[in-house]
Design a protein around this motif. Structure first.
Motif, PDB file in Angstrom:
ATOM      1  N   SER A  59       0.856  -1.140   0.156  1.00  0.00           N
ATOM      2  CA  SER A  59       0.016  -0.198   0.252  1.00  0.00           C
ATOM      3  C   SER A  59       0.862   1.194  -0.067  1.00  0.00           C
ATOM      4  O   SER A  59       0.608   2.387  -0.603  1.00  0.00           O
ATOM      5  N   ALA A  60       2.136   1.408   0.687  1.00  0.00           N
ATOM      6  CA  ALA A  60       2.857   2.317   0.631  1.00  0.00           C
ATOM      7  C   ALA A  60       3.359   2.801  -0.663  1.00  0.00           C
ATOM      8  O   ALA A  60       3.786   3.737  -0.985  1.00  0.00           O
ATOM      9  N   ALA A  61       3.724   1.724  -1.316  1.00  0.00           N
ATOM     10  CA  ALA A  61       4.260   1.899  -2.790  1.00  0.00           C
ATOM     11  C   ALA A  61       3.342   2.846  -3.516  1.00  0.00           C
ATOM     12  O   ALA A  61       3.749   3.387  -4.650  1.00  0.00           O
ATOM     13  N   LEU A  62       1.959   2.915  -3.210  1.00  0.00           N
ATOM     14  CA  LEU A  62       0.998   3.552  -3.862  1.00  0.00           C
ATOM     15  C   LEU A  62       1.272   5.103  -3.788  1.00  0.00           C
ATOM     16  O   LEU A  62       0.783   5.918  -4.633  1.00  0.00           O
ATOM     17  N   ALA A  75       3.445  -5.711  -6.310  1.00  0.00           N
ATOM     18  CA  ALA A  75       3.238  -6.906  -7.099  1.00  0.00           C
ATOM     19  C   ALA A  75       4.337  -7.913  -6.420  1.00  0.00           C
ATOM     20  O   ALA A  75       4.039  -9.104  -6.089  1.00  0.00           O
ATOM     21  N   LEU A  76       5.555  -7.314  -6.100  1.00  0.00           N
ATOM     22  CA  LEU A  76       6.566  -8.196  -5.590  1.00  0.00           C
ATOM     23  C   LEU A  76       6.279  -8.295  -4.020  1.00  0.00           C
ATOM     24  O   LEU A  76       6.333  -9.310  -3.667  1.00  0.00           O
ATOM     25  N   VAL A  83      -4.813  -8.974  -1.010  1.00  0.00           N
ATOM     26  CA  VAL A  83      -3.286  -8.403  -0.528  1.00  0.00           C
ATOM     27  C   VAL A  83      -3.071  -8.158  -2.176  1.00  0.00           C
ATOM     28  O   VAL A  83      -2.025  -7.160  -2.477  1.00  0.00           O
ATOM     29  N   PHE A  84      -3.854  -8.092  -3.197  1.00  0.00           N
ATOM     30  CA  PHE A  84      -3.776  -7.814  -4.536  1.00  0.00           C
ATOM     31  C   PHE A  84      -4.239  -6.436  -5.078  1.00  0.00           C
ATOM     32  O   PHE A  84      -4.270  -5.918  -6.088  1.00  0.00           O
TER      33      PHE A  84
END
Length: 395
Positions: free
Chosen positions: A56-59, A74-75, A90-91
């Motif tokens: 979520s933080a990657a967003l 994705a990773l 989680v997707f």
């Protein structure tokens, strides 16, 4: 290719943080709920929570480079499932990142990362369940869902591009209208200055010549100068007011149009140019643009006659018909410039080009040139079709 439109609603400062927080909360709560029905899965510990929150933080970075955010999401999802944690939403972070990539125009990166992530997740599933066959049905369902999401994102991206293109078209049209309006104002200033300054010059010469011998006539010439200069100031104030965008009181005099043709001819007669008027047809109210253009064409043609035709006599003919109005100005002069438009025809002035541009801008035409018997003529045709006939039918 990045979309040419404005940033979407997801790219603002507040949504940049709100979206990842909302996805993190939903994913964490949903995963905790799903873990209760999966006792064989690894319990959700601190590492699992970190992996969930990391996706979520990657967003947060999706507004700068969405494919990178999609790859991180994705990773982290693959690592989460590879460690045996329970299945759950989680997707979601990856789906949001994929949508941001497609909508923002990073389509190739989104599709490559999504395909790689799908294959990797399928491999993780097979590693977690070595005794099970390839889940073709489940994989087909996931592919179908992804196709629907991607189709919706592509539709939204195309819609945003159409809106951006429409906005650019409207801005270009506004710039074009502004250029046309500035050109019209420049023509008006040219015509008004040329006409009135020419009158002032002639009357000033008369006043200087008669100041000692005929003071009364000189006084009349000075009065004409005052009147012409006042009219010039009013016209310039009204014209420049359009450029300033200042709300001004309506003009006290009539707007320049064929209704003021008699006043225009009187001004030229007072400046020493004999001119007569012939009106053919039934005078009627014309569209303001046509009425104004016809007046300015006559004004500029007479101004050029006074400047270039020497000792001359002019005539003005106005012909009204069902399809518009025709104005014609002729003189019999033989001055040093051989007519009222010779200087313009040789590239030395702006009067004739300005008149022609006025006529062409309204869908009309203008011709000008020397007359066979001497002098010069200007002939302009301005369309203004009647909605009703000039004379209503009887009965």
């Amino acid at each position: 290719m990045r979309s040419a439109g404005r940033p979407g609603w997801w790219a603002g400062p507040l949504p940049t943080l709100v979206m990842p927080l909302a996805v993190a909360a939903f994913t964490l709560v949903g995963t905790l709920g799903a873990s209760r029905g999966q006792p064989e899965a690894r319990p959700l510990d601190a590492l699992g929570v970190v992996l969930v929150l990391a996706g979520s933080a990657a967003l947060v970075g999706r507004r700068w480079y969405p494919p990178a955010a999609l790859g991180v999401a994705a990773l982290t999802a693959c690592a989460y499932l590879a460690l045996g944690y329970p299945y759950g939403p989680v997707f979601l972070a990856g789906i949001v990142a994929m949508c941001s990539s497609v909508v923002s125009g990073h389509r190739l990166g989104a599709y490559v990362v999504t395909a790689a992530a799908f294959v990797l997740l399928l491999a993780v599933h097979l590693l977690r369940n070595p005794g099970q066959p390839l889940p073709l049905f489940g994989a087909g369902g996931w592919l179908s869902s992804l196709a629907v999401v991607i189709a919706a994102c592509e539709w939204w991206r195309a819609r945003q591009e159409r809106i951006a293109q429409l906005r650019l078209t409207e801005e270009e049209a506004a710039r074009r209208r502004g250029s046309e309006e500035r050109l019209r104002i420049a023509r008006d200033l040219h015509d008004a200055l040329g006409h009135h300054v020419s009158l002032i010059n002639v009357q000033a010469g008369v006043a200087l010549h008669l100041m000692d011998d005929d003071p009364e006539q000189a006084r009349s010439a000075l009065a004409a100068i005052k009147q012409s200069s006042g009219q010039l100031l009013r016209e310039m104030r009204a014209t420049l007011g359009v450029l300033r965008g200042v709300d001004e009181a309506p003009p006290r005099g009539p707007v320049s149009g064929l209704a003021r043709l008699d006043d225009l001819l009187d001004e030229n007669r007072s400046a020493g140019l004999p001119v007569d008027l012939q009106v053919v047809g039934v005078p009627r109210e014309l569209p303001p643009s046509v009425d104004h253009a016809a007046y300015r064409i006559v004004q500029e043609a007479l101004t050029n006659t006074r400047r270039h035709a020497g000792s001359a006599q002019a005539s003005v003919r106005v012909h009204y018909d069902d399809d518009g109005v025709t104005v014609q100005v002729e003189d019999d002069g033989s001055g040093p410039s051989a007519g009222n438009g010779a200087a313009d025809m040789q590239g030395g002035g702006n009067g004739l080009p300005g008149m022609r541009e006025r006529a062409l801008a309204l869908g009309g035409s203008l011709s000008a040139g020397p007359r066979a018997g001497g002098g010069f003529h200007v002939h302009a045709r301005l369309p203004a079709a009647l909605e009703q006939p000039l004379v209503p039918p009887a009965g």
